[in-house]
Design an enzyme around this catalytic site. Structure first.
Site, mmCIF file in Angstrom:
data_model
loop_
_atom_site.group_PDB
_atom_site.id
_atom_site.type_symbol
_atom_site.label_atom_id
_atom_site.label_comp_id
_atom_site.label_asym_id
_atom_site.label_seq_id
_atom_site.Cartn_x
_atom_site.Cartn_y
_atom_site.Cartn_z
ATOM 1 N N GLY A 121 0.722 -1.276 -0.072
ATOM 2 C CA GLY A 121 0.044 0.022 -0.066
ATOM 3 C C GLY A 121 0.942 1.156 0.183
ATOM 4 O O GLY A 121 1.884 1.279 -0.881
ATOM 5 N N GLU A 171 22.746 -4.330 -19.980
ATOM 6 C CA GLU A 171 23.453 -5.478 -20.665
ATOM 7 C C GLU A 171 22.452 -5.945 -21.709
ATOM 8 O O GLU A 171 22.056 -7.001 -21.688
ATOM 9 C CB GLU A 171 23.492 -6.258 -19.617
ATOM 10 C CG GLU A 171 24.765 -5.989 -18.699
ATOM 11 C CD GLU A 171 24.624 -5.858 -17.464
ATOM 12 O OE1 GLU A 171 23.604 -6.014 -16.750
ATOM 13 O OE2 GLU A 171 25.439 -5.401 -16.642
HETATM 14 C C1 LIG Z 1 22.657 1.603 -14.438
HETATM 15 C C2 LIG Z 1 23.087 1.413 -15.960
HETATM 16 C C3 LIG Z 1 24.458 0.884 -16.049
HETATM 17 C C4 LIG Z 1 24.788 0.684 -17.444
HETATM 18 N N1 LIG Z 1 26.253 0.123 -17.579
HETATM 19 C C5 LIG Z 1 26.912 0.260 -18.672
HETATM 20 C C6 LIG Z 1 28.074 -0.116 -18.883
HETATM 21 O O1 LIG Z 1 28.702 -0.567 -17.749
HETATM 22 N N2 LIG Z 1 28.916 -0.184 -19.984
HETATM 23 C C7 LIG Z 1 28.095 0.327 -21.234
HETATM 24 O O2 LIG Z 1 28.633 0.418 -22.072
HETATM 25 N N3 LIG Z 1 26.751 0.507 -21.086
HETATM 26 C C8 LIG Z 1 26.083 0.569 -19.843
HETATM 27 N N4 LIG Z 1 24.770 0.993 -19.748
HETATM 28 C C9 LIG Z 1 24.205 1.612 -20.931
HETATM 29 C C10 LIG Z 1 23.233 0.603 -21.379
HETATM 30 O O3 LIG Z 1 23.962 -0.362 -21.740
HETATM 31 C C11 LIG Z 1 22.131 0.938 -22.450
HETATM 32 O O4 LIG Z 1 21.522 2.013 -22.019
HETATM 33 C C12 LIG Z 1 21.362 0.177 -23.284
HETATM 34 O O5 LIG Z 1 22.097 -0.745 -24.183
HETATM 35 C C13 LIG Z 1 20.198 0.769 -24.067
HETATM 36 O O6 LIG Z 1 20.907 1.882 -24.758
HETATM 37 P P1 LIG Z 1 20.270 3.135 -24.951
HETATM 38 O O7 LIG Z 1 19.962 3.754 -23.359
HETATM 39 O O8 LIG Z 1 20.960 4.106 -25.675
HETATM 40 O O9 LIG Z 1 18.859 3.109 -25.597
HETATM 41 P P2 LIG Z 1 18.691 3.061 -26.984
HETATM 42 O O10 LIG Z 1 19.227 2.180 -27.815
HETATM 43 O O11 LIG Z 1 18.597 4.448 -27.505
HETATM 44 O O12 LIG Z 1 16.965 2.317 -26.961
HETATM 45 C C14 LIG Z 1 15.874 3.280 -26.627
HETATM 46 C C15 LIG Z 1 14.560 2.332 -26.513
HETATM 47 O O13 LIG Z 1 14.323 1.606 -28.144
HETATM 48 C C16 LIG Z 1 14.529 0.313 -27.920
HETATM 49 N N5 LIG Z 1 15.159 -0.410 -29.162
HETATM 50 C C17 LIG Z 1 16.440 0.112 -29.577
HETATM 51 N N6 LIG Z 1 16.752 -0.582 -30.438
HETATM 52 C C18 LIG Z 1 15.524 -1.618 -30.926
HETATM 53 C C19 LIG Z 1 15.199 -2.587 -31.757
HETATM 54 N N7 LIG Z 1 15.992 -2.791 -32.662
HETATM 55 N N8 LIG Z 1 14.199 -3.053 -31.687
HETATM 56 C C20 LIG Z 1 13.308 -2.963 -30.544
HETATM 57 N N9 LIG Z 1 13.538 -2.073 -29.627
HETATM 58 C C21 LIG Z 1 14.609 -1.366 -30.004
HETATM 59 C C22 LIG Z 1 15.252 -0.052 -26.663
HETATM 60 O O14 LIG Z 1 15.094 -1.493 -26.360
HETATM 61 C C23 LIG Z 1 14.729 0.854 -25.743
HETATM 62 O O15 LIG Z 1 13.690 0.739 -25.100
HETATM 63 C C24 LIG Z 1 24.219 1.247 -18.611
HETATM 64 C C25 LIG Z 1 22.719 1.582 -18.371
HETATM 65 C C26 LIG Z 1 22.374 1.862 -17.064
HETATM 66 C C27 LIG Z 1 21.141 2.594 -16.982
#
Ligand SMILES: Cc1cc2nc3c(=O)[nH]c(=O)nc-3n(C[C@H](O)[C@H](O)[C@H](O)COP(=O)(O)OP(=O)(O)OC[C@H]3O[C@@H](n4cnc5c(N)ncnc54)[C@H](O)[C@@H]3O)c2cc1C
Length: 389
Positions: free
Chosen positions: A345, A369
């Site tokens: 709640g 990841e």
């Molecule tokens: C707490 C945290 C720790 C992290 N640590 C690391 C790290 O140590 N090293 C590192 O390199 N990165 C790291 N990241 C980054 C993370 O890997 C990325 O945020 C993630 O891969 C998504 O990339 P983006 O945020 O650019 O989203 P985008 O790629 O811009 O995606 C935005 C949305 O579109 C969707 N989307 C994109 N392409 C497609 C597709 N082909 N089909 C369907 N949907 C799609 C995605 O699923 C998402 O919902 C971290 C992120 C966070 C939040």
């Protein structure tokens, strides 16, 4: 035992018991504070190091015990009380698969025993401001010189960046004339001139382990910093190796779900409404049953995938299973944590209770990841035979 059996061995049960005790007595009392202050938990790192837990998934020749399943059990048990402490293990193990698969023997000898003992800390940096899911869109370049490479570009969200002794950095390799050769990973040591680590993100979840931007301004790297052969093939090998650590990532989500259930079970038996404990309402009992069913199903998928890794399954046989484990477990963690908040709640929304921490951490695991959409793409592509999208 079949080659992919996932019954826990006596040794693994002993590890589970030990970690459960340590998690309850030493980690749980720190969990809220780590989340609230968002300060790196050096004490928790030392605790894990003292217990020798970083070694779990590493092959024996690099100081480990070679068990991904044991690693999953450890991450799950810590994640159950403190996501950030489980994350310390996962972050240590993220660069490991890539180095093991793509590194030279000299690179393995230099980096793996230190990661396994906790003497070294690593990080992996792929994501850039304009490209996360689409790694092929990175702009950081590594231009070949007479004696190595020069790195230029910017990264974001590099977890562990300001703690790590080295970072595996993805860059587009170029020859001396600037012609593209494909993506490579490079080992960039802490303190490399030209590398600046920016201010850490203020995050909703996973708050105890910092994620920072990186800036490379003509950072000079020796030739032996490149992982694998020049060009796309080495990078592909390293990226495929990340499948082997995906069950470990997924185990963290199982831990979140189980921890949320633990808190909910206690709360609903104490909280009363309409003259009875809320655990006596059928609607509440069925919610709880669903939460447990989903969590157990996710756990079995994660353990089975970990056992496949331990049995040496790789490539196309492993990729969809690893994607399913990560996707199912983190979607379950989000669903279970959401239901747990509901069962609390208004107390579920209050910072006085720990349950909202599980909710916030679960959301992060659906994104990091490889987002769960990307995991679904991997699963569908393995059925439909398309790659890359
Ligand atoms: C707490 C945290 C720790 C992290 N640590 C690391 C790290 O140590 N090293 C590192 O390199 N990165 C790291 N990241 C980054 C993370 O890997 C990325 O945020 C993630 O891969 C998504 O990339 P983006 O945020 O650019 O989203 P985008 O790629 O811009 O995606 C935005 C949305 O579109 C969707 N989307 C994109 N392409 C497609 C597709 N082909 N089909 C369907 N949907 C799609 C995605 O699923 C998402 O919902 C971290 C992120 C966070 C939040």
């Amino acid at each position: 035992m079949s080659s992919t059996s996932y019954d826990l061995s006596d040794d693994q049960k002993a590890i589970q018991d030990l970690i459960r005790r340590v998690a309850r007595d030493k980690v749980a009392p720190r969990a809220d504070e780590i989340d609230r202050t968002a300060e790196y938990p050096h004490d928790m790192f030392e605790l894990l190091k003292g217990l020798g837990l970083f070694a779990l998934p590493f092959p024996a020749e690099y100081g480990g015990t070679g068990s991904t399943l044991s690693a999953c059990v450890a991450v799950e048990e810590f994640g159950r009380v403190c996501y950030n402490t489980g994350y310390l293990l996962v972050v240590q193990w993220t660069p490991f698969g890539a180095i093991l698969a793509g590194g030279t023997e000299a690179q393995k000898q230099r980096l793996l025993p230190g990661l396994a003992s906790g003497e070294l800390r690593g990080a992996l940096s792929l994501t850039e401001p304009q490209s996360g899911s689409d790694v092929s869109g990175i702009k950081t370049t590594a231009r070949r010189t007479a004696d190595g490479y020069v790195l230029n570009g910017a990264k974001i969200w590099c977890t562990n960046a300001d703690i790590a002794d080295f970072i595996l950095v993805a860059a587009k390799t170029q020859d001396e004339a600037g012609q593209p050769l494909g993506i490579n990973l490079f080992v960039v040591d802490r303190g490399t001139p030209g590398l600046t680590v920016g201010r850490k993100e203020d995050k909703m979840g996973a708050r105890g382990v910092p994620s920072c931007p990186l800036f490379f301004d003509a950072a000079k790297l020796p030739a032996e910093s490149r992982l694998g052969p020049e060009g796309g093939e080495g990078f592909k090998v390293a990226m495929e190796a990340l499948n082997t650590s995906r069950p470990i990532v997924a185990a963290r989500a199982v831990g979140i779900a189980q921890g949320a259930i633990d808190h909910a079970v206690r709360y609903i038996q104490e909280r009363r409404a309409f003259g009875q404990a809320i655990s006596d309402f059928q609607g509440v009992r069925w919610m709880l049953a669903d939460m447990v069913m989903q969590t157990e199903a996710a756990r079995q998928l994660v353990y089975r995938t970990a056992a496949m890794v331990d049995a040496g399954v790789t490539g196309r046989a492993l990729a969809p299973m690893a994607a399913m484990a990560k996707c199912v477990a983190s979607d379950v963690a989000m669903k279970v944590a959401t239901d747990a908040v509901q069962l609390f709640g208004a107390a579920g929304v209050s910072a006085e209770y720990p349950i909202n921490r599980y909710f916030r951490d679960a959301k992060v695991v659906q994104i990091i990841e490889g987002t769960n959409q990307i995991q679904r793409n991997i699963i569908a592509n393995s059925l439909l035979g398309k790659a890359g999208r």
